[in-house]
Motif scaffolding. Structure first.
Motif, PDB file in Angstrom:
ATOM      1  N   ASP A 297     -40.878 109.167 -61.993  1.00 10.17           N
ATOM      2  CA  ASP A 297     -39.824 110.184 -62.115  1.00 10.17           C
ATOM      3  C   ASP A 297     -39.928 111.283 -61.064  1.00 10.17           C
ATOM      4  O   ASP A 297     -39.648 112.451 -61.338  1.00 10.17           O
ATOM      5  N   GLY A 299     -38.598 110.595 -57.807  1.00  9.75           N
ATOM      6  CA  GLY A 299     -37.649 110.263 -56.751  1.00  9.75           C
ATOM      7  C   GLY A 299     -38.265 109.391 -55.670  1.00  9.75           C
ATOM      8  O   GLY A 299     -39.318 108.778 -55.862  1.00  9.75           O
ATOM      9  N   ASN A 320     -36.319 105.822 -57.739  1.00  7.80           N
ATOM     10  CA  ASN A 320     -37.366 106.387 -58.587  1.00  7.80           C
ATOM     11  C   ASN A 320     -38.239 105.286 -59.185  1.00  7.80           C
ATOM     12  O   ASN A 320     -37.767 104.220 -59.551  1.00  7.80           O
TER      13      ASN A 320
END
Length: 449
Positions: A297, A299, A320
């Motif tokens: 989480d 990116g 992600n």
């Protein structure tokens, strides 16, 4: 020294060249040349010899070798088209024509210009000469940007290996050159000894845009002309992202400036402006749990590893990361090597097995992988975080990559993870990246001995 806007500038340069510049750009180039002449008390002659040219360019931190290459190429410019012998001094017309060809030149003009910078007055250039030119160019860009404080948030703590890595990057760029017949020369010795015609140089510049970007930055910053333009700022950003993470000043990165240039230039444009260090084994140790904690989480990310044999390699994950027992990702992902050679291995389109991260399902492999297939990855990090493997080509059809590590089964020496670009809004919890040392200000980029 930049000049203020001065309106239309009169010049003896052919309108065909001047039409490629705005009136403000024409004025800035004229002002810069007149400033160079004035500083040497030669304004009346409106021409400039090499000694005066070099003294002024060295003040802008252009390297001596690039000064010589640029000056002799300016000398070769012939605005009149007449067969006059070269003068020991350059005129404003030659100065302007050179800059126009660097920034806005046609394929043919750029090919002739680069050929002249490699070796003047020859229609073919030897591969070894191209290699030397590239090494000068890469080292020159790094030096001029460092000295002009253009590289934001990075600093080189130990530059001893920067020259060596510049050689490796130059070798990678040279490997993209094709022979007169259009074939790629596979053996290094063959590439170095081959004589490339101007058509090959032109084709190379079209297919290898990094060379043109390096040259544009060298000229705009090193000559202190048009260096505040939007195009120039975009060029710099494509090479050096801003390092926003301020809490890792004591970490010794696996990357150095040539490898940052190489990797950032191959990222999607929207991800080139910002890097943030999320994870380093120097801080968190050899922990797969910590890796997942600082990877999931966050990116788009760059994973950089060094094995116990000293090979440095990794992968770029465009979307992600999520923990799940099946493949994820998209065709923007790629694998790479940066030591002992540079290489980028992009999607072949043969399958969609780009990324894999599993930490729970017992019957499936537990660890992190990119490309290939379950148990047979282009890059694999086992859940024990000590061991991994890298399968080559036929086994990694996702990227058609070679073996990245020194041996197929490798042991991890160290690893770091960089977040690149902007965190998607739905994932953004904090504006700034986390880190263990809030008092620190920058990331050191150091290569170990």
């Amino acid at each position: 020294m930049e000049c203020p806007a001065m309106g239309n500038a009169e010049s003896g340069v052919s309108p065909d060249y001047m039409a490629r510049l705005s009136s403000d750009e024409q004025a800035q180039i004229q002002y810069r040349f007149e400033y160079l002449c004035q500083s040497r008390n030669t304004r009346a002659e409106k021409s400039l010899g090499f000694k005066a040219f070099q003294e002024e360019c060295l003040k802008c931190h252009l390297t001596g070798s690039m000064c010589r290459r640029i000056f002799r190429t300016m000398q070769s410019k012939n605005p009149t088209g007449k067969a006059n012998p070269p003068s020991p001094e350059i005129t404003e017309e030659q100065f302007t024509m050179f800059i126009v060809h660097v920034l806005r030149g046609t394929e043919e003009e750029k090919g002739l210009l680069v050929t002249s910078m490699i070796f003047p007055n020859r229609e073919t250039v030897r591969g070894e000469e191209v290699q030397e030119f590239l090494e000068d160019l890469i080292c020159g860009v790094i030096y001029v940007l460092l000295k002009n404080n253009t590289i934001r948030g990075w600093r080189m703590g130990n530059t001893r290996n920067c020259k060596l890595e510049s050689v490796y990057l130059a070798e990678q760029l040279l490997s993209q050159l094709r022979s007169a017949s259009g074939s790629t020369l596979e053996e290094e010795e063959e590439r170095l000894n081959y004589y490339y015609p101007q058509d090959s140089i032109m084709d190379w510049l079209c297919r290898t845009p990094l060379v043109s970007v390096l040259l544009r930055i060298t000229v705009t910053v090193g000559l202190s002309v048009l260096k505040n333009s939007t195009e120039q700022q975009q060029d710099v950003r494509s090479l050096f992202p801003t390092c926003k993470m301020g809490n890792w000043a004591d970490c010794r990165s696996l990357l150095d400036f040539p490898s940052i240039i190489f990797l950032n230039f191959h990222l999607p444009a929207e991800m080139q402006h910002r890097w943030c260090l999320l994870f380093s084994t120097q801080v968190y140790g050899m922990s797969f749990i910590q890796l997942c904690t600082h990877l999931v989480d966050k990116g788009p990310t760059l994973l950089v590893l060094r094995d116990t044999n000293g090979f440095i390699f990794g992968g770029f994950a465009s979307p992600n990361w999520e923990v799940k027992p099946h493949f994820q990702g998209d065709n923007k992902c790629f694998l790479f090597t940066i030591f002992p050679k540079f290489g980028i291995y992009t999607s072949t389109g043969r399958n969609e097995q780009y990324m894999y991260l599993n930490d729970g399902i017992q019957e499936d492999p537990k660890g992190l992988g990119m490309g290939g297939d379950l148990g047979c990855f282009g890059l694999w990090i086992d859940q024990d975080f000590r061991n991994g493997h890298s399968k080559a080509k036929k086994l990694c059809t996702t990227y058609n990559s070679p073996r990245l590590s020194a041996r197929e089964d490798f042991t991890i020496d160290s690893m770091e993870v960089w977040q690149v670009g902007k965190i998607p809004e739905q994932l953004q919890v904090k504006k700034e990246c986390p880190g263990p040392r809030p008092e620190a200000q920058e990331v050191k980029v150091q290569m170990e001995d």
